[in-house]
Write a protein that holds these residues in place. Structure first.
Motif, short mmCIF file in Angstrom:
data_model
loop_
_atom_site.label_atom_id
_atom_site.label_comp_id
_atom_site.label_asym_id
_atom_site.label_seq_id
_atom_site.Cartn_x
_atom_site.Cartn_y
_atom_site.Cartn_z
N LYS A 125 -79.88 13.11 12.38
CA LYS A 125 -79.34 12.45 13.55
C LYS A 125 -78.44 11.33 12.79
O LYS A 125 -77.51 11.12 13.33
CB LYS A 125 -80.43 12.05 14.42
N ILE A 126 -79.24 10.70 11.65
CA ILE A 126 -78.13 9.81 11.09
C ILE A 126 -77.07 10.11 10.27
O ILE A 126 -75.65 9.76 10.38
CB ILE A 126 -79.02 8.79 10.17
N HIS A 174 -75.49 12.93 11.23
CA HIS A 174 -74.61 13.34 12.40
C HIS A 174 -73.55 12.07 12.86
O HIS A 174 -72.29 12.26 13.05
CB HIS A 174 -75.06 13.83 13.46
N GLU A 175 -74.17 10.83 12.91
CA GLU A 175 -73.41 9.66 13.25
C GLU A 175 -72.57 9.34 11.91
O GLU A 175 -71.37 9.12 12.40
CB GLU A 175 -74.48 8.35 13.45
N SER A 209 -69.62 12.11 12.11
CA SER A 209 -68.89 11.91 13.42
C SER A 209 -67.88 10.54 13.38
O SER A 209 -66.43 10.70 13.66
CB SER A 209 -69.61 11.74 14.56
N HIS A 210 -68.50 9.39 12.78
CA HIS A 210 -67.65 8.22 12.96
C HIS A 210 -67.19 7.74 11.69
O HIS A 210 -66.26 6.96 11.85
CB HIS A 210 -68.82 7.05 13.50
N ILE A 257 -75.65 2.16 10.97
CA ILE A 257 -76.65 3.22 11.60
C ILE A 257 -77.71 2.70 12.60
O ILE A 257 -77.76 3.67 13.37
CB ILE A 257 -77.32 3.68 10.22
N ARG A 290 -75.79 2.65 15.90
CA ARG A 290 -75.76 4.13 16.32
C ARG A 290 -77.06 4.97 16.82
O ARG A 290 -76.98 5.80 17.63
CB ARG A 290 -74.98 5.11 15.26
N MET A 291 -78.24 4.47 16.02
CA MET A 291 -79.44 5.14 16.42
C MET A 291 -80.08 4.64 17.69
O MET A 291 -81.15 5.09 18.05
CB MET A 291 -80.42 5.21 15.23
#
Length: 124
Positions: A14-15, A17-18, A21-22, A106, A109-110
């Protein structure tokens, strides 16, 4: 793979992916996670990343872990994995500080407030 390993890998994914993406970083595979228990009361957790072996050791204070509710435990694991992700994805300087700008990004975003204190328990 244990249930804990699966959870840590999922958090790392998940981290990643963030960050992809960003920030446009190149995706990396999760490290091999090693979780150890400690009876220490001087810290909530500590992390160590070994680039040569591509392992991430997370040492957790059993004393504090037992005092945490499930939400706090998850936040602490995301906190630790975020510190490891910073070591993997960023080269150095201010960005690689354990609680530096990339770690704070991070955590936000999480879905967590970037903080170094867990309900009175201070992270070092």
């Amino acid at each position: 793979m244990s249930a804990l390993d699966q959870k840590l890998n999922l958090i790392f994914e998940k981290i990643t992916h963030e960050l992809v993406s960003h920030l446009g970083v190149k995706p990396m595979r999760p490290p091999k996670f090693i979780v150890l228990n400690s009876q220490a009361r001087s810290f909530v957790h500590s992390v160590a990343f070994n680039i040569d072996e591509y392992t991430a050791k997370i040492t957790v204070s059993q004393y504090y872990w037992d005092k945490m509710i499930p939400y706090q435990r998850k936040e602490m694991m995301v906190h630790a994995v975020a510190q490891i992700a910073v070591q993997i994805y960023f080269k150095g300087g201010e960005e690689r500080k354990p609680h530096g700008p990339q770690w704070r990004f991070i955590m936000s975003r999480m879905g967590y407030i970037p903080r170094v204190e867990f309900e009175g328990m201070v992270d070092v």
